[in-house]
Design an enzyme around this catalytic site. Structure first.
Site, PDB file in Angstrom:
ATOM      1  N   GLU A  56      -4.181  -6.177  -3.882  1.00 23.29           N
ATOM      2  CA  GLU A  56      -3.481  -4.909  -4.137  1.00 23.29           C
ATOM      3  C   GLU A  56      -3.214  -4.788  -5.631  1.00 23.29           C
ATOM      4  OE1 GLU A  56       1.036  -3.199  -3.702  1.00 23.29           O
ATOM      5  OE2 GLU A  56       0.284  -4.496  -2.091  1.00 23.29           O
ATOM      6  N   LYS A  98       5.503  -1.614   5.449  1.00 28.46           N
ATOM      7  CA  LYS A  98       5.860  -2.679   4.519  1.00 28.46           C
ATOM      8  C   LYS A  98       7.373  -2.826   4.488  1.00 28.46           C
ATOM      9  CE  LYS A  98       5.827  -2.106  -0.048  1.00 28.46           C
ATOM     10  NZ  LYS A  98       5.366  -2.033  -1.455  1.00 28.46           N
TER      11      LYS A  98
END
Length: 239
Positions: free
Chosen positions: A64, A153
Site C-alpha cells: 500500500e 480497516k
C-alpha cells in the site's frame, strides 16, 4: 483461513441494493493467501522500490503506497510495473474521488482510506476496484461495509486491540476487519486468531528501509511476520 469471517461482500444481508449494476469486489487472492499489507509511507518515493522488491521476494506481496508520500501516484505506477502480476500495489490515504481516479489510472489494484465515506466507496465499486475504508466505531465500520467495502480497516487499531474485533463479530459476523495503525509486529498472530483476514503493517515492519536503511533486517522481519501469521492461521483452521 477462518471462512466465517470472509463472506463475499454481496452475500451478507443488507449489502445488495436493487438496481445496482456494480458489485463490491472481494479481497484479492494475493491478500487472502499472504494475509499482510505492507504500508509504504515515506517522505519521498526514492527508496520504495528496493523495499517493495525485498518484501515481495520474501512473500509479502501486497503493498500500500500512501498518498502522503511525495510522488506517491507515480510510485504506484512504477511499482506496479516492476513487481508484475505476482504482487499487487494499492493506494492508501485516498481521500477523494479525484484521488481515486488518479490512483486507478496509475494502476492501483485496491484502495485504502483512513475514513468512512460511502460516496467514495460507491465510486470505487463503480471502478471495479476493491476498497478498504477506515473506521473505529461499530457504526463507522458497519457503514463502510454496507456501502460496498471489500473489508473494513480498523483504525487506529492500537486504540482497541484484538479483543475488539472478536466483540464486533458478535453483531457483524460476516464483516472482514483488517487492523491498521499501531499493529505491533509481535501481535500479528493475535489479530489472525480473532478472525481478521489480514493485518496492515507500516513502521513495525518497514523500520528504516524506506529511508535507505537495512534491507537484510527488513527481510528478516518479513519472514518473522509471515511465520507468525502462518502459525496463527493453522491454529484457527485446526480449532
Amino acid at each position: 483461513m477462518n471462512t466465517a469471517h470472509t463472506v463475499r461482500p454481496d452475500a451478507e444481508p443488507g449489502r445488495s441494493r436493487p438496481g445496482q449494476q456494480a458489485r463490491p469486489q472481494p479481497l484479492s487472492p494475493i491478500l487472502r493467501e499472504t494475509r499482510v499489507i505492507a504500508v509504504l509511507r515515506a517522505a519521498d518515493a526514492r527508496h520504495l522500490r528496493p523495499a517493495a522488491e525485498a518484501l515481495a521476494e520474501e512473500g509479502i506481496r501486497s503493498m500500500e503506497v500512501t498518498l502522503t508520500t511525495a510522488g506517491g501516484v507515480a510510485a504506484i505506477a512504477e511499482l506496479a510495473e516492476a513487481l508484475g502480476e505476482d504482487a499487487e500495489v494499492g493506494a492508501g490515504t485516498v481521500l477523494s474521488t479525484d484521488d481515486l481516479d488518479a490512483v486507478v489510472a496509475a494502476g492501483a489494484r485496491y484502495v485504502v482510506t483512513p475514513h468512512t465515506d460511502p460516496g467514495l466507496i460507491r465510486a470505487a465499486v463503480a471502478h471495479g476496484v476493491p476498497i478498504v475504508p477506515g473506521g473505529l466505531t461499530p457504526t463507522e465500520l458497519r457503514t463502510g461495509w454496507a456501502a460496498g467495502a471489500s473489508a473494513v480497516k480498523l483504525f487506529p487499531a492500537s486504540a482497541v486491540g484484538p479483543r475488539y474485533v472478536k466483540d464486533l463479530h458478535g453483531p457483524f459476523p460476516g464483516m472482514p476487519v483488517i487492523p491498521s495503525g499501531g499493529v505491533d509486529r509481535s501481535a500479528v498472530g493475535d489479530w489472525i486468531r480473532v478472525g481478521c483476514p489480514a493485518v496492515s503493517l507500516g513502521g513495525p515492519l518497514l523500520g528504516d528501509a524506506l529511508n535507505g536503511g537495512d534491507l537484510t533486517a527488513l527481510r528478516r522481519r518479513a519472514r518473522e511476520v509471515l511465520r507468525d501469521i502462518r502459525d496463527a492461521a493453522q491454529e484457527v483452521s485446526g480449532a
